[in-house]
Design an enzyme around this catalytic site. Structure first.
Site, PDB file in Angstrom:
ATOM      1  N   GLN A  99      -4.218  -1.250   9.675  1.00  0.00           N
ATOM      2  CA  GLN A  99      -4.278  -2.578   9.196  1.00  0.00           C
ATOM      3  C   GLN A  99      -4.666  -3.827   9.965  1.00  0.00           C
ATOM      4  OE1 GLN A  99      -3.253  -3.379   5.733  1.00  0.00           O
ATOM      5  NE2 GLN A  99      -4.035  -5.537   6.362  1.00  0.00           N
ATOM      6  N   LYS A 104       0.823  -1.103  -0.045  1.00  0.00           N
ATOM      7  CA  LYS A 104       0.126   0.068   0.004  1.00  0.00           C
ATOM      8  C   LYS A 104       0.804   1.446   0.088  1.00  0.00           C
ATOM      9  CE  LYS A 104      -3.801  -2.421   2.320  1.00  0.00           C
ATOM     10  NZ  LYS A 104      -4.438  -2.997   3.516  1.00  0.00           N
ATOM     11  N   ASP A 122     -10.639   2.983   4.309  1.00  0.00           N
ATOM     12  CA  ASP A 122     -10.979   1.757   4.246  1.00  0.00           C
ATOM     13  C   ASP A 122     -12.449   1.378   4.289  1.00  0.00           C
ATOM     14  OD1 ASP A 122      -9.213  -0.236   4.082  1.00  0.00           O
ATOM     15  OD2 ASP A 122      -8.587  -0.224   6.096  1.00  0.00           O
TER      16      ASP A 122
END
Ligand code: NAP
Length: 294
Positions: free
Chosen positions: A102, A58, A125
């Site tokens: 994460q 990412k 997200d």
């Protein structure tokens, strides 16, 4: 959609590259107008090896696109209070447009509490209840990246969703539920399957199948309606240890009209949509702040 002999492959790598290329102009415009690029902060706690790979990938993509990016790696023993304090700092930092924590987090941390502490405007997200709620209500929001990537794939192949019978297998907050809402918001007729469903019976009637289960080759080729569009979100290992999806690809491609491979299908789209969400969050935040100061 015309029936083909063997399914056409939806190339996730190529489409992800196209999505990323499309973001270049938006990044340049933000720089020119507001003097800075989009910024993304990625928080990783502990030593989960898969998380390390995902986070590195990412960050690399963000840098290639010219974003500002920060990686915060906290030790496994970090307390919930310390993670929340970091998220608070990132929420208050004007250079940060997107915050990604994460998953999975170490067991002693409550992922729901951590995710809910992120400013919804920076929730790239799309997991915050505010953004999930907006999606549920059919209002614009930051949408979870994997289902957003699947929808982008369906659009790319010109799949008509209005009135189509779409079967989503899996009801997780990360994939299945937001996927079902995205399809419903496009006026598809949506069926959500889970571990207590008669999956075969539902798949037999589906025009579009999205499998997000985590069971190798669960969906058989013989279950599919001829010409169905098949999107495979699953990432599994087969008996030989080879990467495979939730769909028996070899058999399914003989029946479907379009199908995604694993790997090289949905996977690459997830990061591309994360970048797209970050550009969207930056654009909204910078527009808001320039309206406030003008
Ligand atoms: P998850 O949270 O474990 O959810 C799995 C869902 O599948 C649950 O709703 C479960 O039903 C259902 N299920 C399990 N066994 C089933 C069966 N035999 N028949 C029908 N439904 C069944 O998983 P997830 O996070 O959504 O991820 C799903 C898969 O997608 C995994 O392989 C994951 O690695 C992959 N994934 C890929 C990406 C990507 O970028 N490509 C991103 C995220 C996830 P219940 O609710 O009844 O338990």
């Amino acid at each position: 959609m015309p029936r083909r002999m063997t399914a056409a492959i939806i190339d996730g790598k190529a489409l992800a590259a196209k999505v990323r290329a499309g973001l270049g102009a938006a990044v340049a415009e933000l720089r020119a107008k507001h003097g800075r690029p989009p910024g993304i902060a990625v928080v990783r706690v502990g030593e989960d090896p898969a998380s390390k790979v995902y986070v590195t990938s990412k960050e690399k993509t963000a840098q290639e696109l010219g974003f500002a990016s920060w990686q915060h790696h906290l030790p496994e023993t970090t307390t919930q209070a310390d993670v929340l304090a970091l998220v608070r700092r990132l929420n208050a930092d004007d250079a940060v447009d997107g915050i990604l924590v994460q998953l999975p987090l170490p067991k002693h941390l409550d992922a729901n509490v951590v995710l809910e502490s992120i400013d919804p405007a920076k929730d790239v997200d799309g997991f915050h209840a505010v953004n999930a709620g907006h999606l549920f209500q059919g209002r614009p929001s930051l949408v979870a990246c994997t289902p957003a990537g699947v929808l982008r794939m369906l659009d790319e192949i010109g799949c008509r969703l209005e009135g189509a019978r779409c079967v989503v297998i899996g009801r997780s907050n990360i994939v299945g539920r937001p996927m079902a809402m995205l399809l419903l918001n496009r006026s598809a007729t949506v069926v959500i399957c889970h571990s207590r469903s008669d999956v075969e019976a539902e798949v037999r009637r589906a025009d579009v199948v999205v499998a997000a289960v985590g069971v190798a080759k669960l969906v058989k080729g013989s279950w599919l309606k001829p010409g169905a569009v098949v999107i495979d979100v699953g990432i599994n290992r087969d008996e030989a240890g080879k990467l495979c999806g939730d769909v028996d690809f070899e058999a399914a491609k003989e029946v479907a009209s379009w199908i995604t491979p694993v790997p090289g299908g949905v996977g690459p789209m997830t990061i591309a949509m994360l970048m797209s969400n970050t550009v969207a969050a930056a654009t909204r935040r910078l527009q808001l702040s320039s309206t406030r100061t003008s």
